[in-house]
Design a protein around this motif. Structure first.
Motif, PDB file in Angstrom:
ATOM      1  N   GLY A   1     -71.957  64.493 -23.595  1.00  0.00           N
ATOM      2  CA  GLY A   1     -72.597  64.111 -22.361  1.00  0.00           C
ATOM      3  C   GLY A   1     -71.596  64.118 -21.218  1.00  0.00           C
ATOM      4  N   PRO A   2     -72.010  63.721 -20.028  1.00  0.00           N
ATOM      5  CA  PRO A   2     -73.211  62.929 -19.763  1.00  0.00           C
ATOM      6  C   PRO A   2     -74.450  63.711 -19.317  1.00  0.00           C
ATOM      7  CG  PRO A   2     -71.775  62.865 -17.849  1.00  0.00           C
ATOM      8  CD  PRO A   2     -71.094  63.728 -18.873  1.00  0.00           C
ATOM      9  N   TYR A   3     -74.458  65.030 -19.447  1.00  0.00           N
ATOM     10  CA  TYR A   3     -75.592  65.790 -18.915  1.00  0.00           C
ATOM     11  C   TYR A   3     -76.366  66.519 -20.010  1.00  0.00           C
ATOM     12  CZ  TYR A   3     -73.041  64.774 -14.672  1.00  0.00           C
ATOM     13  OH  TYR A   3     -72.377  64.129 -13.656  1.00  0.00           O
TER      14      TYR A   3
ATOM     15  N   LEU B   1     -72.332  57.929 -24.553  1.00  0.00           N
ATOM     16  CA  LEU B   1     -70.941  58.089 -24.978  1.00  0.00           C
ATOM     17  C   LEU B   1     -70.184  59.029 -24.053  1.00  0.00           C
ATOM     18  CD1 LEU B   1     -71.224  58.328 -28.872  1.00  0.00           C
ATOM     19  CD2 LEU B   1     -70.452  56.401 -27.496  1.00  0.00           C
ATOM     20  N   GLY B   2     -70.891  60.021 -23.506  1.00  0.00           N
ATOM     21  CA  GLY B   2     -70.239  60.968 -22.618  1.00  0.00           C
ATOM     22  C   GLY B   2     -69.616  60.316 -21.399  1.00  0.00           C
ATOM     23  N   ARG B   3     -70.212  59.225 -20.945  1.00  0.00           N
ATOM     24  CA  ARG B   3     -69.652  58.511 -19.789  1.00  0.00           C
ATOM     25  C   ARG B   3     -68.293  57.905 -20.106  1.00  0.00           C
ATOM     26  NH1 ARG B   3     -75.172  56.871 -19.068  1.00  0.00           N
ATOM     27  NH2 ARG B   3     -74.760  54.811 -19.958  1.00  0.00           N
TER      28      ARG B   3
ATOM     29  N   LEU C   1     -81.015  60.615 -29.748  1.00  0.00           N
ATOM     30  CA  LEU C   1     -79.808  61.442 -29.806  1.00  0.00           C
ATOM     31  C   LEU C   1     -79.337  61.801 -28.402  1.00  0.00           C
ATOM     32  CD1 LEU C   1     -77.701  63.107 -31.345  1.00  0.00           C
ATOM     33  CD2 LEU C   1     -79.415  64.935 -31.554  1.00  0.00           C
ATOM     34  N   VAL C   2     -80.266  62.157 -27.517  1.00  0.00           N
ATOM     35  CA  VAL C   2     -79.912  62.457 -26.124  1.00  0.00           C
ATOM     36  C   VAL C   2     -79.293  61.230 -25.462  1.00  0.00           C
ATOM     37  CG1 VAL C   2     -80.832  63.056 -23.854  1.00  0.00           C
ATOM     38  CG2 VAL C   2     -81.650  64.262 -25.887  1.00  0.00           C
ATOM     39  N   TRP C   3     -79.925  60.065 -25.654  1.00  0.00           N
ATOM     40  CA  TRP C   3     -79.403  58.819 -25.059  1.00  0.00           C
ATOM     41  C   TRP C   3     -77.984  58.554 -25.542  1.00  0.00           C
ATOM     42  CZ3 TRP C   3     -77.535  54.323 -27.221  1.00  0.00           C
ATOM     43  CH2 TRP C   3     -77.324  53.255 -26.334  1.00  0.00           C
ATOM     44  N   LEU C   4     -77.752  58.723 -26.840  1.00  0.00           N
ATOM     45  CA  LEU C   4     -76.421  58.455 -27.391  1.00  0.00           C
ATOM     46  C   LEU C   4     -75.382  59.402 -26.819  1.00  0.00           C
ATOM     47  CD1 LEU C   4     -74.613  56.978 -29.444  1.00  0.00           C
ATOM     48  CD2 LEU C   4     -75.280  58.714 -31.129  1.00  0.00           C
TER      49      LEU C   4
END
Length: 267
Positions: free
Chosen positions: A118-120, A215-217, A208-211
């Motif tokens: 992430g975050p995109y 985490l990407g942040r 999965l997208v939320w995670l």
């Protein structure tokens, strides 16, 4: 919350996990603790575990269903780390003395074929990153006394992670609508709960997208080969020595966990 207090809280959780002796809720010990502090405490504890030789093999999303949020009295998901020594083989006796106050949840596990950062991240990105899905059971456990947890305590405590049992067969996503995958869970031959994939943020893929984006942040990437637990499709159940628990997932298969009896063998 001061860094020294975060370190103290992380050390308390590390020792609670090592000794199997739970501690009082962190919110009772540290009155100013918040969600940001809780994630920092989790990461400090993870660093201690890594220094102790543990290996991260994936991540988990907790509290992603309305049922689990009601059960635990929270209103948002959280995440934690999965370690190699938390993976148990299906149908092999699991010693309960490795845990403090374990419960069990059925989940649709993802195994990634490529990194997901992430975050995109979008839904198509997440779908493209999944190698296959597996039926799974998660042992959830708490280092906090009597499960007296809110969102802060469970986050700090690695999202109340305890263990993972993976079933089969592996299934690719093509032709599967995970929202509609139903689950029936049996304990010692009796039905103890039912659920469906749609209970997990509308779809386990949304989890999965939320995670990945959450985490990407923090600069964390979900890596190829990681196992991702998106959250339970129903309420957690209590388990006891000698229990045999099976989760049947429509169109996916099943997974069975066997817990050692008091004599040290499966009942």
């Amino acid at each position: 919350m001061h860094t020294a207090l975060r370190e103290r809280a992380a050390e308390a959780l590390f020792e609670a996990n090592r000794t199997r002796q739970p501690i009082p809720p962190l919110v009772e010990t540290y009155e100013d603790i918040d969600v940001t502090d809780a994630y920092e405490i989790q990461l400090l504890t993870v660093k201690k575990w890594l220094a102790d030789g543990r290996i991260v093999k994936g991540h988990k999303v907790g509290l992603s269903s309305a049922a689990m949020q009601r059960q635990m009295g929270v209103n948002q998901p959280d995440y934690g780390h999965l370690f190699a020594d938390q993976f148990y083989l299906e149908n092999m006796p699991i010693p309960l003395d490795e845990h403090i106050q374990p419960r069990l949840e059925p989940e649709i596990a993802f195994v990634l074929r490529k990194d997901l950062a992430g975050p995109y991240v979008t839904l198509p990105d997440a779908i493209d990153a999944v190698a296959y899905v597996l039926p799974s059971l998660e042992v959830v456990d708490s280092r906090i006394q009597d499960w007296r947890i809110g969102i802060v305590d469970t986050i700090a405590d690695n999202a109340s992670g305890g263990g993972v049992i993976l079933g089969g067969p592996p299934r690719r996503l093509e032709g599967l609508d995970l929202r509609l995958v139903g689950c029936t869970m049996y304990r010692n031959g009796r039905i103890v709960g039912t659920g469906a994939g749609g209970a997990v943020l509308g779809s386990p893929l949304n989890s999965l997208v939320w995670l990945a984006n959450t985490l990407g942040r923090f600069g964390v990437t979900l890596e190829a080969g990681n196992v991702i637990l998106p959250g339970s499709v129903m309420r957690a159940i209590d388990i006891a020595p000698g229990d045999r628990v099976t989760a049947q997932f429509g169109g996916l298969g099943s997974v069975t966990a066997v817990f050692a009896g008091n004599e040290g063998a499966a009942a």
